[in-house]
Design a protein around this motif. Structure first.
Motif, PDB file in Angstrom:
ATOM      1  N   GLN A 135       0.773  -1.264   0.101  1.00  0.00           N
ATOM      2  CA  GLN A 135       0.176  -0.046   0.077  1.00  0.00           C
ATOM      3  C   GLN A 135       0.888   1.262   0.186  1.00  0.00           C
ATOM      4  O   GLN A 135       0.415   2.256  -0.502  1.00  0.00           O
ATOM      5  N   ASN A 136       1.888   1.241   0.481  1.00  0.00           N
ATOM      6  CA  ASN A 136       2.989   2.468   0.520  1.00  0.00           C
ATOM      7  C   ASN A 136       3.836   2.465  -0.557  1.00  0.00           C
ATOM      8  O   ASN A 136       4.517   3.331  -0.837  1.00  0.00           O
ATOM      9  N   PHE A 137       3.961   1.457  -1.454  1.00  0.00           N
ATOM     10  CA  PHE A 137       4.813   1.245  -2.678  1.00  0.00           C
ATOM     11  C   PHE A 137       5.100   2.591  -3.474  1.00  0.00           C
ATOM     12  O   PHE A 137       5.996   3.184  -3.767  1.00  0.00           O
ATOM     13  N   ASN A 138       3.849   3.113  -3.789  1.00  0.00           N
ATOM     14  CA  ASN A 138       3.813   4.339  -4.858  1.00  0.00           C
ATOM     15  C   ASN A 138       4.166   5.451  -4.097  1.00  0.00           C
ATOM     16  O   ASN A 138       4.903   6.095  -4.912  1.00  0.00           O
ATOM     17  N   GLY A 139       3.935   5.694  -2.849  1.00  0.00           N
ATOM     18  CA  GLY A 139       4.539   6.731  -2.065  1.00  0.00           C
ATOM     19  C   GLY A 139       6.006   6.653  -2.121  1.00  0.00           C
ATOM     20  O   GLY A 139       6.789   7.749  -2.193  1.00  0.00           O
ATOM     21  N   TRP A 140       6.542   5.669  -1.771  1.00  0.00           N
ATOM     22  CA  TRP A 140       8.172   5.308  -1.926  1.00  0.00           C
ATOM     23  C   TRP A 140       8.487   5.726  -3.296  1.00  0.00           C
ATOM     24  O   TRP A 140       9.639   6.235  -3.299  1.00  0.00           O
ATOM     25  N   LEU A 141       7.980   5.551  -4.221  1.00  0.00           N
ATOM     26  CA  LEU A 141       8.343   5.656  -5.681  1.00  0.00           C
ATOM     27  C   LEU A 141       8.394   7.163  -5.764  1.00  0.00           C
ATOM     28  O   LEU A 141       9.229   7.690  -6.259  1.00  0.00           O
ATOM     29  N   ASP A 142       7.425   7.740  -5.269  1.00  0.00           N
ATOM     30  CA  ASP A 142       7.446   9.313  -5.575  1.00  0.00           C
ATOM     31  C   ASP A 142       8.460  10.051  -4.605  1.00  0.00           C
ATOM     32  O   ASP A 142       9.141  10.790  -5.062  1.00  0.00           O
ATOM     33  N   ARG A 143       8.590   9.541  -3.525  1.00  0.00           N
ATOM     34  CA  ARG A 143       9.796  10.059  -2.570  1.00  0.00           C
ATOM     35  C   ARG A 143      11.145   9.674  -3.436  1.00  0.00           C
ATOM     36  O   ARG A 143      11.995  10.675  -3.480  1.00  0.00           O
ATOM     37  N   ALA A 144      11.232   8.686  -3.765  1.00  0.00           N
ATOM     38  CA  ALA A 144      12.476   8.295  -4.696  1.00  0.00           C
ATOM     39  C   ALA A 144      12.770   9.158  -5.862  1.00  0.00           C
ATOM     40  O   ALA A 144      14.002   9.442  -6.090  1.00  0.00           O
ATOM     41  N   GLU A 145      11.597   9.390  -6.608  1.00  0.00           N
ATOM     42  CA  GLU A 145      12.061  10.354  -7.877  1.00  0.00           C
ATOM     43  C   GLU A 145      12.324  11.781  -7.221  1.00  0.00           C
ATOM     44  O   GLU A 145      13.251  12.521  -7.983  1.00  0.00           O
ATOM     45  N   LYS A 146      11.635  12.192  -6.220  1.00  0.00           N
ATOM     46  CA  LYS A 146      11.931  13.662  -5.863  1.00  0.00           C
ATOM     47  C   LYS A 146      13.539  13.599  -5.209  1.00  0.00           C
ATOM     48  O   LYS A 146      14.169  14.638  -5.209  1.00  0.00           O
TER      49      LYS A 146
END
Length: 155
Positions: free
Chosen positions: A56-67
Motif C-alpha cells: 500500500q505504501n509502494f507508490n509513495g516510496w516511488l514518489d519520494r525516490a523520484e523527488k
C-alpha cells in the motif's frame, strides 16, 4: 574337456526396489534438510514486517525516490584509517543534516546509527567509528524540506 557352469543372473526383487526407493528418498530428504539449515542460519531478518502494508505504501516510496533523485546529490562511502565512515559528496549543500544507519548484510551485528559532520568541501565524516566488516549504509541527507535517501555498500 572344459566345463562351463552357467550362472543364472540374479533377479531384481521387491526388496531391491524398496532399498533403491529408501536410499533415493533418503538422499533427497538429507539434501533438503541441509539446504534448509544453511538457509535459515544465513538469513538474519525480515525484509518487510507486513507485505500488505508495504504494497500500500509502494507508490509513495516511488514518489519520494523520484523527488530524491531530482535533487542531483551524489554520495560515495569509504572507511577512514580510524574506522570512521567518510562520505564523498557532490551537490549536497553545506549545512545539511547527514545521518546513516549501518546494517550488517546478514544481520549478524546490530544496526548502528551514524551522525556525520562536514569535514571539508563535499566531505562528511561520521562522529563514531564502525566495526570492521561489510556494511550497508542507508544514508539520509536533509536540507530544509528536501530529503535525499540512498543506500551504499561499505566493504
Amino acid at each position: 574337456m572344459q566345463t562351463h557352469s552357467k550362472r543364472r543372473p540374479k533377479s531384481f526383487t521387491g526388496r531391491h526396489m524398496a532399498a533403491v526407493m529408501v536410499v533415493g528418498f533418503g538422499i533427497v530428504i538429507a539434501v533438503n534438510f541441509t539446504m534448509a539449515a544453511l538457509a535459515s542460519s544465513s538469513f538474519g531478518g525480515v525484509v518487510v514486517e507486513n507485505s500488505y502494508v508495504a504494497s500500500q505504501n509502494f507508490n509513495g516510496w516511488l514518489d519520494r525516490a523520484e523527488k530524491s533523485e531530482a535533487l542531483g546529490y551524489s554520495v560515495e562511502a569509504s572507511r577512514g584509517a580510524d574506522g570512521r565512515v567518510v562520505l564523498a559528496t557532490a551537490n549536497v549543500p553545506a549545512g545539511s543534516q547527514v545521518i546513516a544507519v549501518a546494517r550488517h548484510p546478514l544481520g549478524h551485528q546490530p544496526e548502528t546509527e551514524l551522525a556525520f559532520v562536514q569535514s571539508g568541501h563535499d566531505a562528511w565524516t561520521s562522529t563514531a567509528a564502525l566495526p570492521e566488516g561489510r556494511w550497508t549504509l542507508r544514508i539520509l541527507a536533509k536540507t530544509g524540506p528536501d530529503e535525499w535517501r540512498g543506500e551504499r555498500a561499505l566493504p
